[in-house]
Design a protein around this motif. Sequence first.
Motif, PDB file in Angstrom:
ATOM      1  N   UNK A 140       0.823  -1.193   0.000  1.00  0.00           N
ATOM      2  CA  UNK A 140       0.000   0.000   0.000  1.00  0.00           C
ATOM      3  C   UNK A 140       0.870   1.261   0.000  1.00  0.00           C
ATOM      4  N   UNK A 146      -9.122   8.201  -5.005  1.00  0.00           N
ATOM      5  CA  UNK A 146      -8.834   7.200  -6.029  1.00  0.00           C
ATOM      6  C   UNK A 146      -9.041   5.838  -5.392  1.00  0.00           C
ATOM      7  N   UNK A 147      -9.741   4.967  -6.075  1.00  0.00           N
ATOM      8  CA  UNK A 147     -10.017   3.661  -5.453  1.00  0.00           C
ATOM      9  C   UNK A 147      -8.716   2.878  -5.287  1.00  0.00           C
ATOM     10  N   UNK A 148      -8.587   2.285  -4.092  1.00  0.00           N
ATOM     11  CA  UNK A 148      -7.439   1.430  -3.835  1.00  0.00           C
ATOM     12  C   UNK A 148      -6.151   2.171  -3.545  1.00  0.00           C
ATOM     13  N   UNK A 149      -6.256   3.407  -3.117  1.00  0.00           N
ATOM     14  CA  UNK A 149      -5.042   4.156  -2.809  1.00  0.00           C
ATOM     15  C   UNK A 149      -5.342   5.104  -1.655  1.00  0.00           C
ATOM     16  N   UNK A 150      -4.353   5.301  -0.787  1.00  0.00           N
ATOM     17  CA  UNK A 150      -4.648   6.108   0.395  1.00  0.00           C
ATOM     18  C   UNK A 150      -4.504   7.594   0.133  1.00  0.00           C
TER      19      UNK A 150
END
Lengths: 431, 436
Positions: free
Chosen positions: B194, B377-381
Amino acid sequence: MLKSKSFLMSLILVSSIGLVACGGGNNDEVNAPANDSETDNMNNETVTGEGDVPEKPEQLTMWVNDEDAQIDALEEITAKFTEEYGIEVNLTPYSMVDQVEAISLDGPAGQGPDLFFQPHDRMGDIHEQGLAAELELTDDQLDRLSKYNEEAVQSFNYEGIQYGIPAVVETYALFRNTELVPEAPETIDELMDIARDLTDGNNYGFLMEATNFYFTYPFLTSSGGYVFGQEEDGTYDSEDIGLNSPGAVEGAEVIQSWFEEDLMPNGIDADIMNGLFTSGQVGMVVTGPWSIPDYEEALGDNFEISTLPEQDGEVLSSFSGNKGWLVNYYTENEYWATELALFLTNAENSETYFDIAGELPAHTDVEIEDEFMSPIFEQAQHAEPMPNIPEMSQVWEPIGDALEFISQGDDPQEVLDEAVEQIKEQISIMN
Amino acid sequence: MAKINSQYEQDTLVNPKHNPTVAALLSVIPGLGQMYNKRYIKGAVLFILFAAFMVVMIEFIGSGLQGLVTLGEVPRQDDSRVFLSNGILSLIIVAFFLSFYILNIQDAYKDAKRIQLGWKVPNIREGFRNAWDTGFPYMLIGPGLFLLIFVVVFPLLFMAFLAFTNYNLYNAPPRHILQWVGLENFINLFTINEWRNTFVSVLSWTLIWTFVATTLQIALAMFLAVIVNDPRLKFKKLIRTVFILPWAVPAFVTIIIFSAIFNDNFGAINLQIIEPLFNTRIAWLQDPFWTKVALIMIQVWLGFPFVFALFTGVLQGISSDWYEAADIDGANRMQKFRNITFPHLMFATAPLLIMQYSFNFNNFNIIYLFNQGGPAVRGQTAGGTDILISWIYGLTFETQQFNMAAAISIILGILVATFAFFQFRRSRSFKEEGTF
């Protein structure tokens, strides 16, 4: 050596200011230790309040959030305390936001106050840094505390340790423009019907910050969603996240339908909502007491507040934020500091505080007679405090993002699963 | 001394018995070497100074350095942050001490060598005058340098050291003692998925942002400056004033206003411009691509006035002789621009333009105020337009991962520093300093 100590302390402060400079916080208030003679107060043993009442100290010090109304109120109340107990109380104005950072340096150095003022959701942070004393309440004190809003007291309890005495509760409610919506909706369905009737072009029936988890909590959880699972004694289980449970997904679908039916515009935020509401284009909004002055000015008499609507016969439970008094871990007067905290927040003084500072008390015996504040106070009885564990800090953003995706039409189940996955991952990185 | 031309030839030694090595060795105890050179007062002063320093500071330095290694032992009683600061202070003081110590040895050695070659030890007054003459510039910058070390270097070191500890929310003084974790934070940054994904995507956007926004603002400024400088143009003052205006309004006000007028549903740009013209709306705040476009446009708007003012100033300074000569040679407009105007502009302003690049690399204001680094943004912190600095802000203040924030700051600092260093070195302004 003492001299160089204070010199070093100020250097450390300088450096910490350097480190946080980009935060734009109000760092000027981090004041360097005032004089050297106090540095030798370093005492790590706290005086416990068990058994006999400890000797009275000459004075107690407290950090007060630097808002004039709050300082005025507390000056009046502490004067009464001095009269009754003969203990001087020293108030230092100190922005609530900066207190934790300051006390983590001042506390161990013996420069901290006896009492400081914090919102309950900083409890995890304060617990991890060990800044607040674990209160050992006498039976008498416990008895007095039982008259307070139970949820509020619980919110200052971290992993079974009572850290603070709640003073103030705050939550949001349903604000109406009575010209458009004369009667408050009883249920969510009624609310939706009104919204459908009134929404047309740039006029809206019902608006809220639908991508802000703080405000959407009641709607997201009304069908059984939850943030963290809770044990019997109120401690949170950060492994158990209920934000992608069937209930939460159901709630998310309701929220999504607002956008699909064009009842609510995409990208709605507080500025837009307030702007539209004050220009009379919106029937109902969800917001908190901080909006009252502006709304009142704009709408005059056509403005009313009510609790949130009901679902299955229960008023939706909003998130509440509580603020309370914490005793400095490094104080030598734990007992009397606790007494002072209880005195500040007892029914009579809570009323004084509400009258002057306008914040809702955590003590339930207070009668609030204010056309705007009473409904909010009533909503506060149904409110759920935001979880006070530090893991909560990882929840806001992913869920806020998820709500944004939901508002744009993505599949709620999928999006919430992803968000929960992200929260879990973040929590595991944190540890 | 002037009489001696060949210093290194043995036969010219006047005092062959005076041994520089002995002087240097004696200086191991500061002052003794100087005494050996018969500079008694200087030696005594040095000795007393060093002895006083030792007596006063040795305890502090000892415990400071020890504390820097252990960072404290008893939780609650020892505050690692204090230990860390004391340790860094000790390091700085030791560095001072060492440099003076080495200077002292060198001084004794050099003097001895000169004595060997027949140099007469000056009397006190002369000695003072010599020292004053050679040391004058140092006397002047000395206090500033000293201050700089404590105000700039100390906090920087503190930050750098934090990157090698485990200072985060769950391990925060005063309850806990910090530990050194070596490179663990950096390793985590590149091994935990991540973190790595976010870091890479944030870094790449940061680079694109820096390059595109800055280059565009410079290009626009140059274009306008050259046009406005044309002698045939009327109302120059008025036009220049208008162009400087964006610079006059505080940037944060402008950015917040822009964030309102770019709003997807209520903003003027969509409602009053895009929709009537193209019958569609652009998702300025919700589509990462369009948010990036909007940000770059705003930054160009905000940033060009400064460069414009800079270029205008330089253009005034180009002598008209150059252009006359070019006219005589029959050069066309383009040739004149390429061979006269452009090199002059670049030569005078290159370092400042490089500053523009580093400024945008760390341009926190615009990113944070416009959209808080959003959209998500999906899937990103990190958000779709988060640059490194705004991401670090989030890490430090929202999740209190001081160690990671410090580690990323170091990487950020190194990036900016190398960038600036090489650019400065290559820019002609520095190479040809003094030739014009």
